[in-house]
Scaffold this motif. Structure first.
Motif, short mmCIF file in Angstrom:
data_model
loop_
_atom_site.label_atom_id
_atom_site.label_comp_id
_atom_site.label_asym_id
_atom_site.label_seq_id
_atom_site.Cartn_x
_atom_site.Cartn_y
_atom_site.Cartn_z
N MET A 14 42.98 47.24 43.65
CA MET A 14 41.67 47.20 43.06
C MET A 14 41.66 46.34 41.80
SD MET A 14 38.73 48.56 43.65
CE MET A 14 37.38 49.48 43.11
N LYS A 15 42.70 46.48 40.97
CA LYS A 15 42.77 45.70 39.73
C LYS A 15 42.92 44.21 40.05
CE LYS A 15 44.85 45.65 35.22
NZ LYS A 15 45.79 46.25 34.29
N LYS A 16 43.67 43.91 41.12
CA LYS A 16 43.83 42.51 41.51
C LYS A 16 42.48 41.91 41.93
CE LYS A 16 48.62 42.57 43.07
NZ LYS A 16 49.52 42.40 44.22
N GLN A 17 41.72 42.68 42.68
CA GLN A 17 40.41 42.19 43.10
C GLN A 17 39.49 41.98 41.90
OE1 GLN A 17 39.19 45.20 45.88
NE2 GLN A 17 39.86 43.98 47.66
N PHE A 18 39.55 42.89 40.96
CA PHE A 18 38.72 42.76 39.76
C PHE A 18 39.09 41.50 38.98
CE2 PHE A 18 38.11 43.49 35.21
CZ PHE A 18 36.74 43.65 35.17
N ASN A 19 40.39 41.31 38.80
CA ASN A 19 40.84 40.12 38.07
C ASN A 19 40.45 38.83 38.81
OD1 ASN A 19 41.93 41.51 35.90
ND2 ASN A 19 43.95 41.71 36.86
N ARG A 20 40.56 38.87 40.13
CA ARG A 20 40.18 37.69 40.93
C ARG A 20 38.69 37.40 40.78
NH1 ARG A 20 40.93 32.86 42.31
NH2 ARG A 20 40.23 32.31 44.37
N MET A 21 37.87 38.44 40.85
CA MET A 21 36.42 38.26 40.69
C MET A 21 36.08 37.75 39.29
SD MET A 21 35.08 38.78 43.56
CE MET A 21 33.36 38.91 43.18
N LYS A 22 36.79 38.28 38.29
CA LYS A 22 36.57 37.84 36.92
C LYS A 22 36.92 36.36 36.78
CE LYS A 22 37.85 39.09 32.22
NZ LYS A 22 38.69 39.95 31.36
N GLN A 23 38.03 35.97 37.39
CA GLN A 23 38.45 34.58 37.34
C GLN A 23 37.43 33.67 38.01
OE1 GLN A 23 42.11 33.84 39.42
NE2 GLN A 23 42.48 31.88 38.37
N LEU A 24 36.94 34.08 39.18
CA LEU A 24 35.92 33.29 39.88
C LEU A 24 34.64 33.19 39.07
CD1 LEU A 24 36.38 34.55 43.55
CD2 LEU A 24 36.89 32.26 42.66
#
Length: 70
Positions: A1-11
């Motif tokens: 979940m944290k990886k997805q959040f970080n990826r969305m934040k990066q995008l």
């Protein structure tokens, strides 16, 4: 979940960065277009005057005055 959040934040950051760059580019392009329009008008007017000079007139003003005095 944290990886997805970080990826969305990066995008999201990349998208915002692109939007800011696009706005800057758009403003720069508008300024360039305005300057080019001025150059185009000046060039066009200069071209018209030079063509008129190269075509010449039937007689210059000095020649016309000289002919009238004779």
């Amino acid at each position: 979940m944290k990886k997805q959040f970080n990826r969305m934040k990066q995008l999201a950051n990349q998208t915002v960065g692109r939007a800011e760059k696009t706005e800057v580019l758009t403003d720069d392009l508008l300024q360039i277009e305005r300057r080019l329009e001025t150059v185009r008008v000046v060039s066009h007017n200069t071209h018209k005057r030079m063509v008129a000079c190269l075509q010449g007139q039937v007689g210059t003003d000095a020649e016309k005055r000289h002919n009238l005095l004779q």
